[in-house]
Scaffold this motif. Structure first.
Motif, short mmCIF file in Angstrom:
data_model
loop_
_atom_site.label_atom_id
_atom_site.label_comp_id
_atom_site.label_asym_id
_atom_site.label_seq_id
_atom_site.Cartn_x
_atom_site.Cartn_y
_atom_site.Cartn_z
N LYS A 91 0.82 -1.21 0.00
CA LYS A 91 0.00 0.00 0.00
C LYS A 91 0.86 1.27 0.00
CE LYS A 91 -4.28 -0.62 2.36
NZ LYS A 91 -4.96 0.22 1.53
N TRP A 92 2.15 1.11 0.25
CA TRP A 92 3.06 2.25 0.30
C TRP A 92 3.06 2.93 -1.06
CZ3 TRP A 92 5.88 3.22 4.80
CH2 TRP A 92 6.79 4.27 4.72
N GLU A 93 2.88 4.21 -1.08
CA GLU A 93 2.84 4.96 -2.33
C GLU A 93 4.25 5.10 -2.89
OE1 GLU A 93 0.16 6.00 -3.96
OE2 GLU A 93 -1.20 5.24 -2.44
N THR A 94 4.57 4.37 -3.94
CA THR A 94 5.92 4.39 -4.48
C THR A 94 6.28 5.69 -5.17
OG1 THR A 94 5.13 3.29 -6.48
CG2 THR A 94 6.05 1.89 -4.77
N GLY A 95 5.32 6.41 -5.69
CA GLY A 95 5.60 7.66 -6.35
C GLY A 95 5.75 8.82 -5.38
N GLU A 96 5.45 8.58 -4.14
CA GLU A 96 5.46 9.60 -3.11
C GLU A 96 6.88 9.77 -2.56
OE1 GLU A 96 3.53 9.00 1.16
OE2 GLU A 96 2.09 8.96 -0.47
N GLN A 97 7.21 10.97 -2.12
CA GLN A 97 8.52 11.20 -1.50
C GLN A 97 8.59 10.39 -0.21
OE1 GLN A 97 9.42 15.28 -0.70
NE2 GLN A 97 11.39 14.80 0.21
N LEU A 98 9.72 9.75 0.00
CA LEU A 98 9.89 8.94 1.20
C LEU A 98 9.92 9.84 2.43
CD1 LEU A 98 12.62 6.42 0.01
CD2 LEU A 98 10.19 5.99 0.33
N PRO A 99 9.34 9.37 3.54
CA PRO A 99 9.40 10.16 4.77
C PRO A 99 10.86 10.48 5.11
CG PRO A 99 7.90 8.32 5.03
CD PRO A 99 8.62 8.12 3.73
N SER A 101 12.08 11.71 8.05
CA SER A 101 12.44 11.64 9.47
C SER A 101 11.72 10.46 10.10
CB SER A 101 12.04 12.94 10.19
OG SER A 101 10.63 13.01 10.30
N ARG A 102 12.18 10.08 11.26
CA ARG A 102 11.54 8.97 11.97
C ARG A 102 10.08 9.30 12.29
NH1 ARG A 102 14.23 4.75 15.53
NH2 ARG A 102 12.46 3.69 16.45
N ASN A 103 9.82 10.55 12.67
CA ASN A 103 8.44 10.96 12.98
C ASN A 103 7.55 10.87 11.75
OD1 ASN A 103 8.91 11.41 15.68
ND2 ASN A 103 9.28 13.60 15.42
N ASN A 104 8.06 11.32 10.59
CA ASN A 104 7.28 11.24 9.36
C ASN A 104 7.05 9.79 8.93
OD1 ASN A 104 7.04 13.99 9.24
ND2 ASN A 104 8.69 14.27 7.75
N LEU A 105 8.07 8.96 9.11
CA LEU A 105 7.93 7.54 8.79
C LEU A 105 6.88 6.91 9.70
CD1 LEU A 105 8.86 5.00 7.28
CD2 LEU A 105 10.63 4.73 9.03
N ASN A 106 6.93 7.23 10.98
CA ASN A 106 5.96 6.71 11.94
C ASN A 106 4.54 7.15 11.54
OD1 ASN A 106 4.39 6.09 14.19
ND2 ASN A 106 6.00 6.61 15.64
N ARG A 107 4.39 8.42 11.22
CA ARG A 107 3.07 8.96 10.83
C ARG A 107 2.57 8.27 9.56
NH1 ARG A 107 3.52 13.78 12.43
NH2 ARG A 107 5.19 14.32 10.98
N HIS A 108 3.45 8.06 8.59
CA HIS A 108 3.07 7.41 7.34
C HIS A 108 2.64 5.95 7.59
CE1 HIS A 108 2.88 7.17 2.99
NE2 HIS A 108 3.56 6.04 3.04
N CYS A 109 3.41 5.23 8.40
CA CYS A 109 3.07 3.84 8.73
C CYS A 109 1.73 3.77 9.44
CB CYS A 109 4.16 3.21 9.59
SG CYS A 109 5.65 2.82 8.68
N ARG A 110 1.52 4.67 10.38
CA ARG A 110 0.24 4.68 11.12
C ARG A 110 -0.94 4.95 10.19
NH1 ARG A 110 0.65 4.25 16.44
NH2 ARG A 110 2.72 4.53 17.35
N GLY A 111 -0.74 5.82 9.22
CA GLY A 111 -1.80 6.10 8.25
C GLY A 111 -2.17 4.86 7.46
#
Length: 146
Positions: A91-99, A101-111
């Motif tokens: 489900k990870w959006e491959t065309g999207e910019q990768l998070p 920071s750790r906080n952004n990665l966490n937020r993205h995973c939670r979403g």
């Protein structure tokens, strides 16, 4: 996770130890599980990692009368949570910019994790266990492709 959906997503340190695992069970998994299943037994399916087999963890299960289902070693084909992680990765959006920071990665995973709620993903995974187990029996305990 249960057939009713994923539980709470808990961020862990780079290398979780057995005490941290018990804390996650006590303060994360069990309260989340009891919201869905307020009564009845608690059954755990775990792989054979050192954290899961630690004395403190075994004592925690025994003291709380939690059932731990015997599980064959090295059986990723039977690991439902591994399949759930794979679904998240898909489900990870491959065309999207990768998070960045750790906080952004966490937020993205939670979403992504939250997007699985209210779907049949977990129910389908749990529903596949009978077929997986039968396939493992038919393969005389050998690896199956799941």
């Amino acid at each position: 996770m249960t057939s009713d959906g994923p539980g709470d997503l808990v961020e862990i340190n780079d290398k979780m130890n057995s005490r941290e695992y018990v804390d996650i069970l006590e303060n994360g998994f069990i309260p989340s599980y009891r919201i869905i299943y307020p009564e009845g037994p608690v059954n755990f399916v775990q792989d054979n990692s050192a954290v899961h087999r630690a004395h403190i963890v075994r004592n925690y299960f025994a003291q709380n009368s939690y059932n731990v289902i015997a599980w064959p070693a090295k059986s990723p084909d039977l690991n439902l949570i591994g399949n759930l992680w794979r679904i998240m990765v898909n489900k990870w959006e491959t065309g999207e910019q990768l998070p960045n920071s750790r906080n952004n990665l966490n937020r993205h995973c939670r979403g992504i994790w939250e997007s699985l709620r209210g779907t049949d993903v977990c129910r389908n995974l749990v529903g596949s266990m009978q077929r997986r187990l039968q396939a493992r029996i038919d393969a005389e305990g050998g690896y199956i492709k799941y």
